[in-house]
Structures are given as C-alpha cells and as structure tokens.
Design a protein around this motif. Structure first.
Motif, short mmCIF file in Angstrom:
data_model
loop_
_atom_site.label_atom_id
_atom_site.label_comp_id
_atom_site.label_asym_id
_atom_site.label_seq_id
_atom_site.Cartn_x
_atom_site.Cartn_y
_atom_site.Cartn_z
N UNK A 56 0.84 -1.21 0.00
CA UNK A 56 0.00 0.00 0.00
C UNK A 56 0.87 1.26 0.00
N UNK A 57 1.97 1.17 0.71
CA UNK A 57 2.90 2.31 0.81
C UNK A 57 3.53 2.61 -0.56
N UNK A 58 3.90 1.56 -1.27
CA UNK A 58 4.59 1.72 -2.55
C UNK A 58 3.63 1.98 -3.71
N UNK A 59 2.46 1.35 -3.67
CA UNK A 59 1.59 1.38 -4.86
C UNK A 59 0.22 2.00 -4.62
N UNK A 60 -0.08 2.36 -3.37
CA UNK A 60 -1.36 3.02 -3.10
C UNK A 60 -2.48 2.06 -2.73
N UNK A 61 -3.72 2.58 -2.71
CA UNK A 61 -4.89 1.81 -2.31
C UNK A 61 -5.24 0.72 -3.33
N UNK A 62 -6.30 -0.04 -3.03
CA UNK A 62 -6.60 -1.21 -3.86
C UNK A 62 -6.95 -0.85 -5.31
N UNK A 63 -7.66 0.27 -5.51
CA UNK A 63 -8.03 0.64 -6.88
C UNK A 63 -6.80 1.12 -7.65
N UNK A 64 -5.94 1.88 -6.97
CA UNK A 64 -4.71 2.37 -7.62
C UNK A 64 -3.81 1.17 -7.99
N UNK A 65 -3.76 0.17 -7.09
CA UNK A 65 -2.92 -1.01 -7.38
C UNK A 65 -3.47 -1.77 -8.59
N UNK A 66 -4.78 -1.89 -8.61
CA UNK A 66 -5.39 -2.61 -9.73
C UNK A 66 -5.09 -1.88 -11.05
N UNK A 67 -5.22 -0.55 -11.04
CA UNK A 67 -4.96 0.25 -12.26
C UNK A 67 -3.49 0.14 -12.65
N UNK A 68 -2.62 0.17 -11.64
CA UNK A 68 -1.17 0.11 -11.91
C UNK A 68 -0.82 -1.22 -12.59
N UNK A 69 -1.39 -2.31 -12.08
CA UNK A 69 -1.08 -3.63 -12.66
C UNK A 69 -1.59 -3.74 -14.10
N UNK A 70 -2.71 -3.08 -14.37
CA UNK A 70 -3.29 -3.17 -15.71
C UNK A 70 -2.60 -2.21 -16.69
N UNK A 71 -1.91 -1.19 -16.15
CA UNK A 71 -1.30 -0.17 -17.01
C UNK A 71 -0.04 -0.70 -17.70
N UNK A 72 0.32 -0.11 -18.86
CA UNK A 72 1.56 -0.53 -19.55
C UNK A 72 2.79 -0.18 -18.70
#
Ligand code: SF4
Ligand code: SF4
Length: 458
Positions: free
Chosen positions: A124-140
């Motif tokens: 959570x510290x590195x990548x943010x909340x659950x929605x931000x993490x989900x978006x980050x994983x899906x992003x190029x």
C-alpha cells in the motif's frame, strides 16, 4: 438462501489466478488484530535473543538431536514429553476451532500476520490503495511503474531476509548466526543455502502465492469442517436480517448490497454466500459492514462473530460434547507435560552385559559379573555422579572411576564389575539395583536400574 460458489473465487473459468486487491479497512477488529499482529511479530523476532537459564529460549538443534524449550533441554530420549507437547498443541487447536472457528488463521497465524501487517502495508505504501494497485497492474510498463515495483520487491526481499535469518536462529542459535553473518558464505555453505531457500520461500509466498497458501495448501483449512458445528462462533452474515437485500429504500433487508464486505476480503469471497473454506475468520468484513451500517443508520452486526445456530434464530450451546472432550484432553495433556518435565530425571542410565562369559569365579570364591553402564547427563551443565549398588545382595562394585564427571549432554560407557559372595546367589540369579546419585553438597538420588546377577546353578 444463497449458496457458496462451486469453484474457488480466486480462480477464473479458464483456471487462471484472479489477483485479489483487498481494500483497506479500519475498525475495532482491525485495531485489535493490528495489536495482536505486532505482538506476534515481536515475539518471533525477539524470542531467539532471550536466554533462560543461560540457554536460548527456543532452539531446535537437529544435527545434535536436542531441543531447548524455555530453559529445558530435551533429547531423543525425551521424545515422550515432546509428544505430549505436540499433541497438546494440536488439542488446543481442536478446542479453539470447535469453540471459535478459525481464530488461529485470522488472528495469530504467521501467514496472515506477516501478510497483513507487513507485506500488504509495504504494498500500500509503494503502490497506493486497492483501486490504484489494480490500475497500476493493468497499465503498460513505464519507468514509474518499474521503479515502484522494483522498490516494493526490494523491500519484500529485505524483510524476507530478516525473517529467514531469524528463522535460522531458531535452529543454529543466535551466536552461530552472528558469526556466520560476519563471515563468507563459503565457510558455511549448507546453512547459507538453507537460509537462501527459506528467504526464497518467504518471498514467493508473500509476494505472489499469498491467500493461495490458505486456500489450497494449508491442511488445517481442509479438516476444520469436521472440528466445527452449527454452534461454533464464526464470522457469519445474518441472512434473516439482511435479506432480501437491495438499495436503501428499495428492499426490506438490511443488506444494501454495497459489496464492501467483498472488497475488503483478503481471500476474495462473499461472506453472504455462507461459510466457506476460503474464509480465514479475519473479521475484515465485520468492520466493513459495521461502517456501512453506521452510515445508513442501521444496527451494526449484520456481519458478525456468531454461531450458525444463532444466525438462524436458535440459541448457541457453548458446552457441547466435543468442546468438553477437547478441553478435558487438553487439560490432561498440559498437566501430563508439565508434571513429566518437572519430575523427569536429568540423567539417563542403561545397563547392558558385554558379550562373553556371563560371570567369573574370583580366587577368593566370590562371583563377578561385568556390566556396561551407559550414563547420559541430560542437563546442560557439567555434573558429578556416583554409581551405587542398592541391595538386596551385599555386593561390591569395582570400577575405574567413581564418582564420574560428565559434561552437559555427554554420554559415557562405564564398565563396572559386581562381586558377590557365592552363597548369596545359590539360585543362579539375583536382582541387583544400580543407583545413580548426583553429588552437589550432598548426594541426591536421581535414577536406578535393576539388572540380574548371574551365577552357576544350584
Ligand atoms: S469472509 Fe470476512 S472473515 Fe472471512 S476471510 Fe473474508 S473478510 Fe475475512
Ligand atoms: S458490507 Fe454489509 S451491507 Fe454491504 S454488501 Fe456486505 S453485508 Fe451487505
């Protein structure tokens, strides 16, 4: 009534893993879990550094075949006591599961504690909340995404290294570990590779495997169903109150179908589908639903710790046969373990007859028997013992050294000759007792062994 899904919620129709992004949640259960989790982590890291009676509090030395548990040293000969301990721990698990479901999994298991209080926090510290993490994983992949992922995994590896080194300290001792850490791995390849294997296992587990450990690997989840019944207190959804579910003002049930309880679940399940194998009893869904109930001004506890019986309008029976049987067995095992450990002699004696003639006739007419005494000092320190003979014969004991000094954990073979006047063994055999006493200021009796003295027949 809804039924649990027939397939795992973390596996899709093609058999691929569905990554779970649990939302953060705050509430009274999360505060308690955080406190308990930090306590478990502190115990894990601090315990090897605590000394009791000059010995590491918990040390499992497999090559030396000895275990130290809270100042008590156990040897292979003491496996009897360890069986009481291990069966007692299993019985404690049975008892608490029958009473309160998977309270171990959700509150104390290192898998849950390290995942939620350390690795999830780092993520959570590195990548943010659950929605931000989900978006980050899906992003190029971009430079920013690579940087975040690299940093996150570097921290995962760092913590895994801390855990694996501490884990190793339980097996080799803190002194040895510190020595190894200051030397080249080439000096202790086996231990180094063991540590790397544990590090890799921890990293793999917490960085990727995660809830799959509880869902597909942990055997406890498999047999919990036979340990619980409808009166076991577990995390459950109040169907009577909640259904029919729907938006506020559109359905009479209290559940507003907001899916917050699903969003926070670390195993990705919907508690409204009933009790499921994947539920680790972590209570995140309770805090999530209580927050929603508060915001829509309905009573808390739509999802709560309760028995299935009460959720269906019956009374919970706490004192049930299985709870009583487990508790009686648990108390018996705990008493047997502490009584056994408290009264066990710290010296072991075995008497054998060396091969050869069973007896010899001495020139003075007495009969002599040769025995080999296998003496083992089970205490951690150097001790002085005396070998005595205790009737019924008026025998004479001859040995090279008596008393005997033995270092802590030392085994020694001591050859002794027992000489007896012939008239006392006219029947051809007679019992003799070897007694071992410990010499401190005065002699303290420790153990004895009955052997047979042989002589020519009548
Ligand atoms: S259903 Fe609730 S208690 Fe069970 S694992 Fe999910 S969040 Fe935890
Ligand atoms: S959090 Fe509560 S209200 Fe929302 S879906 Fe779950 S049970 Fe229903």
């Amino acid at each position: 009534m809804t039924t649990p899904p027939a397939a795992l919620t973390t596996i899709d129709a093609t058999g691929r893993r569905k990554w779970v992004y649990p939302a953060a949640i705050h509430g009274q259960f999360m505060r308690w879990r955080k406190g308990i989790g930090y306590f478990v982590i502190a115990v894990f890291f601090v315990m090897p550094w605590i000394k009791i009676g000059g010995m590491q509090s918990i040390l499992i030395e497999i090559p030396q075949r000895r275990f130290t548990i809270f100042g008590h040293l156990f040897w292979p000969q003491d496996v009897f006591y360890l069986v009481f301990l291990l069966v007692g721990l299993a019985m404690a698990l049975f008892f608490f599961t029958a009473l309160a479901g998977r309270v171990w999994c959700g509150w104390l298991c290192p898998q849950t504690v390290f995942m939620e209080e350390v690795f999830r926090k780092i993520e959570e510290w590195m990548e943010g909340g659950h929605l931000t993490r989900r978006r980050l994983d899906a992003a190029p992949w971009t430079l920013g995404k690579v940087a975040r992922k690299v940093l996150k995994h570097a921290l995962f590896l760092l913590f895994s290294a801390l855990v694996s080194n501490t884990f190793l300290a339980y097996f080799v001792g803190t002194e040895t570990l510190l020595t190894w850490m200051t030397r080249s791995p080439a000096d202790h390849w086996t231990a180094f590779l063991f540590m790397v294997a544990i590090l890799a296992a921890f990293y793999f587990d917490f960085a990727w495997f995660r809830e799959q450990f509880c869902v597909v690997l942990c055997p406890y989840a498999r047999f919990q169903a036979v340990l619980t019944d409808s009166h076991t207190i577990q995390v459950g959804y109040d169907l009577v109150r909640g259904e029919p579910r729907g938006k506020v003002g559109e359905a009479p049930g209290d559940c507003i179908n907001c899916f917050k309880c699903v969003a926070v679940c670390p195993t990705g399940i919907d508690i409204r589908d009933g009790y499921q194998l994947e539920c680790i009893g972590c209570a995140r869904c309770i805090d999530a639903c209580d927050e929603i109930m508060e915001s829509v001004q309905r009573p808390k506890g739509l999802v709560r710790y309760d028995s299935l019986a009460r959720l269906q309008g019956e009374k919970t029976a706490y004192l049930r046969p299985r709870v009583l049987i487990y508790s009686v067995l648990l108390v018996a095992l705990v008493v047997a373990f502490f009584w056994g450990v408290g009264t066990r002699p710290l010296v072991a004696l075995t008497v054998i007859r060396p091969p050869g003639d069973p007896y010899a006739l001495l020139p003075d007419g007495r009969i002599s028997n040769h025995f080999s005494l296998m003496l083992f000092n089970k205490a951690p320190d150097r001790r002085q013992f005396r070998i005595n003979l205790d009737g019924p014969l008026s025998a004479d004991l001859v040995t090279a050294a008596n008393p005997v000094f033995l270092e802590g954990g030392e085994h020694r073979r001591i050859d002794v000759f027992v000489n007896v006047p012939r008239p006392e063994v006219n029947g051809g055999r007679a019992p003799i007792h070897f007694k071992i006493t410990r010499i401190i200021q005065e002699e303290v009796p420790l153990t004895d062994y009955e052997a047979t003295f042989l002589a020519p027949g009548p």
